[in-house]
Structure formats: structure tokens, C-alpha cells
Scaffold this motif. Structure first.
Motif, PDB file in Angstrom:
ATOM      1  N   ALA A 297      43.879  35.799  33.073  1.00 47.97           N
ATOM      2  CA  ALA A 297      43.611  35.525  34.493  1.00 47.97           C
ATOM      3  C   ALA A 297      44.776  35.914  35.388  1.00 47.97           C
ATOM      4  N   GLN A 298      45.351  37.109  35.164  1.00 52.77           N
ATOM      5  CA  GLN A 298      46.539  37.517  35.902  1.00 52.77           C
ATOM      6  C   GLN A 298      46.308  38.679  36.868  1.00 52.77           C
ATOM      7  N   GLY A 299      45.134  39.301  36.855  1.00 51.06           N
ATOM      8  CA  GLY A 299      44.917  40.494  37.662  1.00 51.06           C
ATOM      9  C   GLY A 299      45.132  40.293  39.152  1.00 51.06           C
ATOM     10  N   LEU A 300      44.452  39.312  39.742  1.00 50.91           N
ATOM     11  CA  LEU A 300      44.580  39.076  41.179  1.00 50.91           C
ATOM     12  C   LEU A 300      45.979  38.588  41.527  1.00 50.91           C
ATOM     13  N   ASN A 301      46.551  37.732  40.684  1.00 49.08           N
ATOM     14  CA  ASN A 301      47.899  37.235  40.948  1.00 49.08           C
ATOM     15  C   ASN A 301      48.916  38.373  40.961  1.00 49.08           C
ATOM     16  N   LEU A 302      48.741  39.328  40.057  1.00 47.44           N
ATOM     17  CA  LEU A 302      49.619  40.490  40.028  1.00 47.44           C
ATOM     18  C   LEU A 302      49.466  41.301  41.313  1.00 47.44           C
TER      19      LEU A 302
END
Length: 396
Positions: A297-302
Motif C-alpha cells: 500500500a505504498q504507491g499513492l504515498n510514494l
């Protein structure tokens, strides 16, 4: 020329999603003249089943940019419970590890999109809705952007073009190429409820059928389950009882019985990563720079950290497309992006094997992480703030 879009603009942002809108608002806040291009028509309903997991740092960035409203429906994540089916080993990450109000929040994509549109309108930023970028020609002093909409074809020039979406344009830009890895997998999304309350706990479970996440959402969960494309489509279209049964087998009795409570959807999973984030007067952020597997679950945060880093790099620069400033942006994002993309990719590979020795190694790793407060805090900090960030270094 599309409505509200000038012939020449200091900075043109392509994509009015969360990452593009944040970049536009932060750049405008710094005094830049900014306009956006968005393929979706202005009043078209957002039909996207995704629930977005935002780290607390990402949520705060949206608050500071005026995007996040108090009435935006969101569910807090206070704990992340990581385990594997059929074997020992677990890790529990808590907000107490980082002394934060929450580790993150879960928000529906349509709700966040509506907040984005409102924020852009309140700041009076020009947006060319229903407009696609068909080509970009980068020159020494500006970039020429070709556009297509219902009104016809046109072009605009800009000192800097920020690609937040439109990754297919990358192949036409000088010096850029993309690494593409098809996982041969699909993500099955489903709204579920269970007998026991979630209490703000998000579950990451490496099941025998594929890694799954249960994200707290309202009084239930959003399920994100990595499956083969065939399995994902069968579970999307088949009897809900079959998905409920398989989910119960994967999770055990910790949450009681599961009940599907909404629509199901399927998305193919592919890793896409560019070799560089800058090509002359074009900067890449978000999905244009990298598209990740959802396992961590890191795509948007990145992508949100991309937008913040770009705005910071350009602060005080007379020319939005200044080569030195853009080079600074690329350097600033090298460690965090490379580490998160690599970690996510290896995580998928590591948990795709189910032999007894591999399962034992996974279990040992999770238990060691759980038993080492300093290491666990560092790991949680990377997930919330990113790798090598100033915010992480200042966390108590």
C-alpha cells in the motif's frame, strides 16, 4: 484552446488526481502560475472501487495543502497486523511505535476526488477537463504540449510540464525509458464485513492463495487480494459464498465470519518504473514515475512524496524548468523511490513461495522484527514517512 487554459503557462500539470492536484496546489502556493490538464470530464462521476490507504504523513500533507476536509469520510489505521497463513510468525506495527495519532487512514477514491475538485476550484487554478495530452516536444526554453478534446486539437507551451499521469508519453521523451514487469496477477477488491469490530487494525495476511490486505473502512473492511487473473475474475463474478469461504480459510477465526457487503472489482497488477524522473523541461511524479504492486500500500504515498519534493526543489527558482532544480528533485527522490519500489517488488516474490523452509524463514523474520522495538519503529517510520526523509529522522 480548451476552456480556461492560456496559450502559455509557467507550469502545466498533467493529471488532476491526488498527486497531480497536490503538486499543482503546492507549486501555486509557492507563487507559480499553474494550470492542469485532466482527461476526465469535469462533472463525470468517478467510478473507482478503490479504497486508498494513506500514511499519516500523506494525510497531513493533504491537510496542509487544503485538500483534506474535516468532513471527508475516512477510517483510521492505528495498528497493522502482519502474518502468514499456516505457519508461525507475525509482526504488529502500532501508532505507539511512532507516537502518532494514527499510522494512517483509509479513504474512498471518489470522496477524495471530490475534495480535490473543490480545492482546485477554490484556488481558481485553470483546469482543462476532458482533455488529453497526445504529445510533448521538449525544447531548450520551454515544452510544447499537444492537446485533444471535444473542441478539437490545440497546443500550449510551458516552462515546465509535470506528468502525474500519462505514463505512456514517457517513451517519447528524450533519455527516458520504462521498466515494465507484469506480475501475471490481479487484485480482487471487495467490501466485506465480519462479526467482530476492526478496532482500527489493518491486516496484511500472506495466504496460501496470495497476499491479501484487509483495510478498515467504516464498520467493515476493504479487501485487496492478490490472485491469479482467472481466480480474481471467478471470485468477482461468482457466488459471494465462495469468496466468503476462501477468506475465512485464509484469515482463520480471529474476525469471525465474513460477509460481502458491496461490489467487487478486479485490477491487473504491473510494476512500471522509469529510469529517470526528468527529461529537459518535463518532470515525472506519481504514476507517471512508478506504478507499484499494492501489497505494501505504498504507491499513492510514494507519489505524494514526489509532489512535495518537486515543489521543494523548485522553491525560489526563477525558471520552473531550471535544469539544476530539476536535477535536485531527481536526487531527492532517488533513495526513497528506489528503496520502496525494490522492497515492494521483493516482498511479492518472497511471499509467493510456500515451501516449509521459506515459510519458516518468513516467520523468523517477522518475529525478529516484532521483538526488536528499535528496528520495528524504524520499519514503521519508513512506511509512514518514506526512506531517508527528514520527518523520519525527527520522529520521537
Amino acid at each position: 484552446m480548451p476552456r480556461h487554459l492560456p496559450d502559455h503557462i509557467d507550469t502545466l500539470v498533467v493529471g488532476a488526481g491526488p498527486v497531480g492536484a497536490l503538486a499543482a496546489l503546492k507549486l501555486a502556493e509557492a507563487g507559480r502560475k499553474v494550470a492542469l490538464v485532466e482527461a476526465r470530464p469535469e462533472h463525470a462521476p468517478v467510478r473507482d472501487a478503490r479504497a486508498l490507504a494513506l500514511s499519516w504523513a500523506s494525510r497531513q500533507a493533504l491537510v496542509e495543502a487544503g485538500i483534506w476536509r474535516d468532513d471527508l469520510p475516512a477510517t483510521a489505521i492505528d495498528t497493522v497486523h502482519v502474518s502468514q497463513q499456516g505457519s508461525w510468525g507475525r509482526t504488529v506495527l502500532s501508532r505507539d511505535d511512532l507516537k502518532l495519532p494514527h499510522l494512517g487512514v483509509v479513504v474512498d477514491y471518489p470522496a477524495l476526488s471530490e475534495a480535490l475538485v473543490t480545492s482546485l476550484a477554490e484556488r481558481a487554478l485553470p483546469v482543462a477537463w476532458g482533455t488529453r495530452v497526445t504529445a510533448i516536444d521538449t525544447l531548450s526554453a520551454y515544452a510544447r504540449v499537444m492537446l485533444k478534446s471535444d473542441a478539437g486539437e490545440s497546443e500550449v507551451t510551458a516552462r515546465l510540464v509535470v506528468l502525474a499521469e500519462g505514463g505512456d508519453l514517457v517513451d517519447s521523451l528524450p533519455g527516458l525509458s520504462r521498466r515494465v514487469h507484469d506480475y501475471g496477477q490481479s487484485a480482487l477488491l471487495a467490501e466485506v464485513k465480519c462479526d467482530k469490530p476492526h478496532d482500527g487494525v489493518a491486516f496484511e495476511r500472506f495466504s496460501k492463495r496470495g497476499p491479501l490486505a484487509l483495510l478498515p473502512r467504516g464498520d467493515g473492511f476493504m479487501l485487496v487480494w492478490t490472485r491469479t487473473p482467472e481466480d480474481a475474475h471467478e471470485l468477482r463474478d461468482g457466488d459471494p459464498a465462495e469468496l466468503e469461504k476462501q477468506l475465512a480459510e485464509a484469515m482463520g477465526e480471529r474476525l469471525g465470519a465474513f460477509h460481502l457487503s458491496g461490489a467487487r472489482a478486479v485490477f491487473p497488477l504491473t510494476l512500471k518504473e522509469v529510469n529517470h524522473r526528468v527529461s529537459r523541461r518535463v518532470a515525472l511524479i506519481g504514476n507517471a514515475a512508478q506504478t507499484l504492486h499494492p501489497v505494501a500500500a505504498q504507491g499513492l504515498n510514494l507519489g505524494i512524496r514526489d509532489a512535495l519534493a518537486l515543489a521543494a526543489a523548485l522553491k525560489g527558482s526563477a525558471d520552473a524548468g531550471d535544469a539544476a532544480a530539476l536535477a535536485s528533485y531527481e536526487r531527492a527522490r532517488h533513495l526513497d523511490s528506489g528503496a520502496v519500489v525494490g522492497f515492494t517488488h521483493q516482498l511479492v516474490r518472497f511471499f509467493d513461495s510456500h515451501g516449509p523452509l521459506v515459510s519458516a524463514a518468513r516467520g523468523l523474520g517477522m518475529n525478529l522484527l516484532d521483538a526488536a522495538p528499535g528496528l520495528r519503529r524504524r520499519f514503521a517510520g519508513h512506511l509512514v514517512f518514506g526512506v531517508g526523509t527528514q520527518s523520519l529522522d525527527k520522529t520521537p
